[in-house]
Design an enzyme around this catalytic site. Structure first.
Site, mmCIF file in Angstrom:
data_model
loop_
_atom_site.group_PDB
_atom_site.id
_atom_site.type_symbol
_atom_site.label_atom_id
_atom_site.label_comp_id
_atom_site.label_asym_id
_atom_site.label_seq_id
_atom_site.Cartn_x
_atom_site.Cartn_y
_atom_site.Cartn_z
ATOM 1 N N GLN A 128 -78.870 18.882 -29.649
ATOM 2 C CA GLN A 128 -77.527 19.896 -30.069
ATOM 3 C C GLN A 128 -77.603 20.758 -29.213
ATOM 4 O O GLN A 128 -78.301 21.844 -29.521
ATOM 5 C CB GLN A 128 -77.823 19.929 -31.556
ATOM 6 C CG GLN A 128 -76.881 20.569 -32.176
ATOM 7 C CD GLN A 128 -77.158 21.470 -33.506
ATOM 8 O OE1 GLN A 128 -78.148 22.197 -33.602
ATOM 9 N NE2 GLN A 128 -76.389 21.164 -34.522
ATOM 10 N N GLY A 129 -76.319 21.136 -28.526
ATOM 11 C CA GLY A 129 -76.147 22.119 -27.809
ATOM 12 C C GLY A 129 -75.017 23.009 -28.284
ATOM 13 O O GLY A 129 -73.812 22.871 -28.051
ATOM 14 N N TYR A 130 -75.263 23.719 -29.693
ATOM 15 C CA TYR A 130 -74.322 24.601 -30.321
ATOM 16 C C TYR A 130 -74.527 25.980 -29.883
ATOM 17 O O TYR A 130 -73.454 26.619 -29.288
ATOM 18 C CB TYR A 130 -74.330 24.412 -31.733
ATOM 19 C CG TYR A 130 -73.747 23.075 -32.275
ATOM 20 C CD1 TYR A 130 -73.174 21.997 -31.299
ATOM 21 C CD2 TYR A 130 -73.788 23.031 -33.762
ATOM 22 C CE1 TYR A 130 -72.606 20.863 -32.014
ATOM 23 C CE2 TYR A 130 -73.265 21.824 -34.329
ATOM 24 C CZ TYR A 130 -72.928 20.835 -33.568
ATOM 25 O OH TYR A 130 -72.521 19.455 -33.900
ATOM 26 N N SER A 131 -75.734 26.513 -30.488
ATOM 27 C CA SER A 131 -75.928 27.869 -30.146
ATOM 28 C C SER A 131 -75.853 28.492 -28.568
ATOM 29 O O SER A 131 -76.378 27.878 -27.634
ATOM 30 C CB SER A 131 -77.404 28.297 -30.611
ATOM 31 O OG SER A 131 -77.525 27.737 -31.818
ATOM 32 N N GLU A 246 -76.514 18.018 -40.839
ATOM 33 C CA GLU A 246 -77.859 18.718 -40.312
ATOM 34 C C GLU A 246 -78.765 19.256 -41.547
ATOM 35 O O GLU A 246 -79.799 19.132 -41.628
ATOM 36 C CB GLU A 246 -77.528 19.759 -39.362
ATOM 37 C CG GLU A 246 -78.974 20.457 -38.784
ATOM 38 C CD GLU A 246 -78.561 21.459 -37.655
ATOM 39 O OE1 GLU A 246 -77.489 21.752 -37.394
ATOM 40 O OE2 GLU A 246 -79.834 21.762 -37.070
ATOM 41 N N GLU A 374 -79.606 33.685 -44.979
ATOM 42 C CA GLU A 374 -78.491 34.627 -45.401
ATOM 43 C C GLU A 374 -77.065 33.809 -45.288
ATOM 44 O O GLU A 374 -76.275 33.953 -46.022
ATOM 45 C CB GLU A 374 -78.348 35.876 -44.385
ATOM 46 C CG GLU A 374 -79.407 36.863 -44.537
ATOM 47 C CD GLU A 374 -80.568 36.491 -43.708
ATOM 48 O OE1 GLU A 374 -80.760 35.662 -43.072
ATOM 49 O OE2 GLU A 374 -81.683 37.013 -44.009
HETATM 50 C C1 FAD Z 1 -86.310 26.140 -35.312
HETATM 51 C C2 FAD Z 1 -84.843 26.364 -34.598
HETATM 52 C C3 FAD Z 1 -84.329 25.140 -34.073
HETATM 53 C C4 FAD Z 1 -83.036 25.389 -33.497
HETATM 54 N N1 FAD Z 1 -82.482 24.611 -32.990
HETATM 55 C C5 FAD Z 1 -81.107 24.463 -32.486
HETATM 56 C C6 FAD Z 1 -80.562 23.416 -31.979
HETATM 57 O O1 FAD Z 1 -81.159 22.351 -31.550
HETATM 58 N N2 FAD Z 1 -79.322 23.441 -31.001
HETATM 59 C C7 FAD Z 1 -78.726 24.665 -31.462
HETATM 60 O O2 FAD Z 1 -77.470 24.711 -30.976
HETATM 61 N N3 FAD Z 1 -79.050 25.875 -32.140
HETATM 62 C C8 FAD Z 1 -80.546 25.657 -32.445
HETATM 63 N N4 FAD Z 1 -80.936 26.737 -33.076
HETATM 64 C C9 FAD Z 1 -80.354 27.984 -33.268
HETATM 65 C C10 FAD Z 1 -79.937 28.500 -34.835
HETATM 66 O O3 FAD Z 1 -78.855 27.660 -35.140
HETATM 67 C C11 FAD Z 1 -79.625 29.845 -34.526
HETATM 68 O O4 FAD Z 1 -80.944 30.487 -34.316
HETATM 69 C C12 FAD Z 1 -79.212 30.336 -36.239
HETATM 70 O O5 FAD Z 1 -77.769 29.845 -36.130
HETATM 71 C C13 FAD Z 1 -79.024 31.959 -36.007
HETATM 72 O O6 FAD Z 1 -78.262 32.476 -34.795
HETATM 73 P P1 FAD Z 1 -78.833 33.584 -34.235
HETATM 74 O O7 FAD Z 1 -80.349 33.243 -33.707
HETATM 75 O O8 FAD Z 1 -77.910 33.800 -32.813
HETATM 76 O O9 FAD Z 1 -78.731 34.655 -34.955
HETATM 77 P P2 FAD Z 1 -77.740 35.853 -35.418
HETATM 78 O O10 FAD Z 1 -76.587 34.835 -35.790
HETATM 79 O O11 FAD Z 1 -77.479 36.598 -34.345
HETATM 80 O O12 FAD Z 1 -78.347 36.715 -36.589
HETATM 81 C C14 FAD Z 1 -79.081 37.416 -36.729
HETATM 82 C C15 FAD Z 1 -79.497 37.937 -38.076
HETATM 83 O O13 FAD Z 1 -78.283 38.451 -38.629
HETATM 84 C C16 FAD Z 1 -78.009 37.627 -39.777
HETATM 85 N N5 FAD Z 1 -76.490 37.586 -40.217
HETATM 86 C C17 FAD Z 1 -75.695 37.287 -39.075
HETATM 87 N N6 FAD Z 1 -74.388 36.919 -39.712
HETATM 88 C C18 FAD Z 1 -74.469 37.417 -40.841
HETATM 89 C C19 FAD Z 1 -73.599 37.395 -42.061
HETATM 90 N N7 FAD Z 1 -72.229 37.080 -41.784
HETATM 91 N N8 FAD Z 1 -73.737 37.744 -43.306
HETATM 92 C C20 FAD Z 1 -75.266 37.913 -43.364
HETATM 93 N N9 FAD Z 1 -76.220 37.996 -42.343
HETATM 94 C C21 FAD Z 1 -75.888 37.810 -41.533
HETATM 95 C C22 FAD Z 1 -78.539 36.434 -39.631
HETATM 96 O O14 FAD Z 1 -78.998 36.028 -41.063
HETATM 97 C C23 FAD Z 1 -79.906 36.904 -38.976
HETATM 98 O O15 FAD Z 1 -80.881 37.585 -39.945
HETATM 99 C C24 FAD Z 1 -82.563 26.642 -33.635
HETATM 100 C C25 FAD Z 1 -83.051 27.883 -34.200
HETATM 101 C C26 FAD Z 1 -84.285 27.547 -34.795
HETATM 102 C C27 FAD Z 1 -85.121 28.769 -35.230
#
Ligand code: FAD
Length: 396
Positions: A128-131, A246, A374
């Site tokens: 998955q290439g979303y993030s 997912e 969250e």
């Molecule tokens: C084990 C693991 C596997 C993953 N696998 C994939 C993958 O295969 N493909 C992929 O695309 N991504 C993947 N990810 C990425 C994952 O989807 C993101 O890490 C996740 O969505 C959080 O985004 P971020 O790391 O940019 O944190 P941020 O979005 O920057 O968040 C930072 C903090 O702020 C809080 N926050 C942000 N916005 C809000 C809000 N509106 N209200 C309250 N709190 C908020 C969050 O809860 C968090 O504590 C993976 C992550 C992990 C840990």
């Protein structure tokens, strides 16, 4: 891809007969010891999933026409219980539970034919290439662009946290085809072959010492327009399908796995003579109740999929519940083991090869991946409880 064995008339069997047949098949065909070498292990997982596909023993919830077993809900539960009991290795990549429902719902007949069987058979590993850096919780902020030139898109940008990205044959991605300001109205769902020129994959080492993730760079990568699922700029409803699945995917698997793991923890409590400690009994009773609730939550999610064709907000309830459970369970195990609990694998003193400590470390990520706790709470507040939208969330 043709499957080789004759199909079974599931309706002619009772549930007990079905369970006995599945259990026998797993016992006779289980893949043996898990190789230590990572490359050998990958080949071992792929070979086993190919053998399951060829014997029509995989994809319990998938329609028969796409290579699955087309089982009823009750039979899926039985299947998952037996798979957990037999410790069937999980498939590689992150495609099956997430992109497959999206392709089934939005793909063309050619796309279904081209991708679903090979995905289920693990001939193709999907990731998955979303993030992206700056686009995690706020996914509509993504910046990887796709510019149309004739029958091709030219893709430029970066993805991050791509689980199993180094193993990928195929990435399912979100790319920006509209302006940055168009947010979710300018996003397109694109399938990108991992061996396309211009892709660089860099593994990221995590706290467990392994490199489960990668960052992926796209530099003028050419992707055929035929690889687009749905219409240009209209990828967002597909994302909602993928994300819901997912969060739902594996809910029942995890419920059955944690049933087994809790039983193993109870055995460990007995072995260490702690079974009459009142505090430990109290914690075990709490985990016992929660592992049962986990199964009911998973049932609600699967029921939503059956009735409405989509996992609803119950998938966020299930995901939040499971991730908190697994963190607390491993934390409890490490605390209960005292000093023995912090001996890492590789030492003769490690309890059960250090699995509880490794579980404790590995589950730190659970409340981040697939949406942070969250974000799950916001979804539950809004979609389950009907509360107003969080003012901190970007406008839709
Ligand atoms: C084990 C693991 C596997 C993953 N696998 C994939 C993958 O295969 N493909 C992929 O695309 N991504 C993947 N990810 C990425 C994952 O989807 C993101 O890490 C996740 O969505 C959080 O985004 P971020 O790391 O940019 O944190 P941020 O979005 O920057 O968040 C930072 C903090 O702020 C809080 N926050 C942000 N916005 C809000 C809000 N509106 N209200 C309250 N709190 C908020 C969050 O809860 C968090 O504590 C993976 C992550 C992990 C840990």
């Amino acid at each position: 891809m043709a499957q080789q064995t004759t199909s079974v008339d599931h309706d002619a069997e009772t549930d007990d007969e079905f369970r006995a047949r599945i259990r026998r098949w797993f016992a006779e065909n289980a893949p043996g010891r898990r190789p230590r070498d990572p490359n050998e292990r990958k080949a071992w997982v792929r070979a086993f999933h190919a053998s399951m596909y060829d014997a029509r023993m995989t994809g319990p919830s998938w329609p028969v026409e796409y290579g699955g077993m087309g089982l009823s809900f009750a039979r899926q539960v039985i299947y998952q219980e037996e798979a957990a009991r037999a410790r069937v290795p999980s498939p590689l990549g992150t495609g099956l539970g997430i992109v497959a429902p999206t392709i089934i719902k939005y793909g063309t007949p050619e796309q279904r034919e081209r991708w679903l069987g090979p995905m289920l058979r693990q001939d193709l590993i999907w990731c998955q290439g979303y993030s992206e850096p700056g686009a995690g919780s706020d996914l509509p902020a993504l910046r990887t662009t796709a510019r149309r030139e004739g029958d091709m898109y030219i893709v430029n940008g970066q993805k991050v946290w791509t689980t199993h990205g180094s193993d990928a044959d195929v990435f399912f991605t979100l790319v920006r085809t509209g302006t940055q300001e168009s947010r979710q109205k300018g996003i397109t769902y694109l399938i990108i072959d991992a061996d396309s020129p211009g892709i660089t994959v860099r593994p990221l080492r995590d706290i467990t010492g392994a490199a489960h993730f990668a960052e992926v760079f796209f530099d003028d990568v050419e992707v055929p327009v035929d690889n687009r699922i749905g219409e240009e700029n209209e990828g967002w409803p597909l994302v909602r399908t993928s994300l819901g699945h997912e969060r739902a995917a594996g809910a029942m698997n995890q419920a059955t796995n944690y049933r087994r793991i809790l039983d193993e923890l109870i055995d460990l409590v007995r072995e260490r003579g702690l079974g009459s400690d009142l505090i430990i009994r109290d914690r075990i009773a709490d985990f016992e109740i929660r592992v049962r609730l986990m199964k009911y939550n998973a049932s609600r999610v699967i029921n939503d999929i059956i009735v409405r064709g989509e996992p609803g907000a119950a998938s966020s309830v299930s995901r939040l519940f499971i991730t908190m459970f697994e963190q607390e369970l491993h934390e409890f195990a490490v605390e209960m083991l005292g000093a023995d609990g912090i001996v890492t694998r590789g030492s003769d003193l490690a309890v059960q090869k250090g699995r509880w400590l490794m579980g404790f470390i590995a589950t730190r990520a659970s409340t981040i991946g697939a949406g942070t706790s969250e974000i799950q709470r916001n979804t539950i507040a809004e979609q389950v409880l009907g509360l107003p939208r969080d003012p901190a969330m970007p406008a839709r």
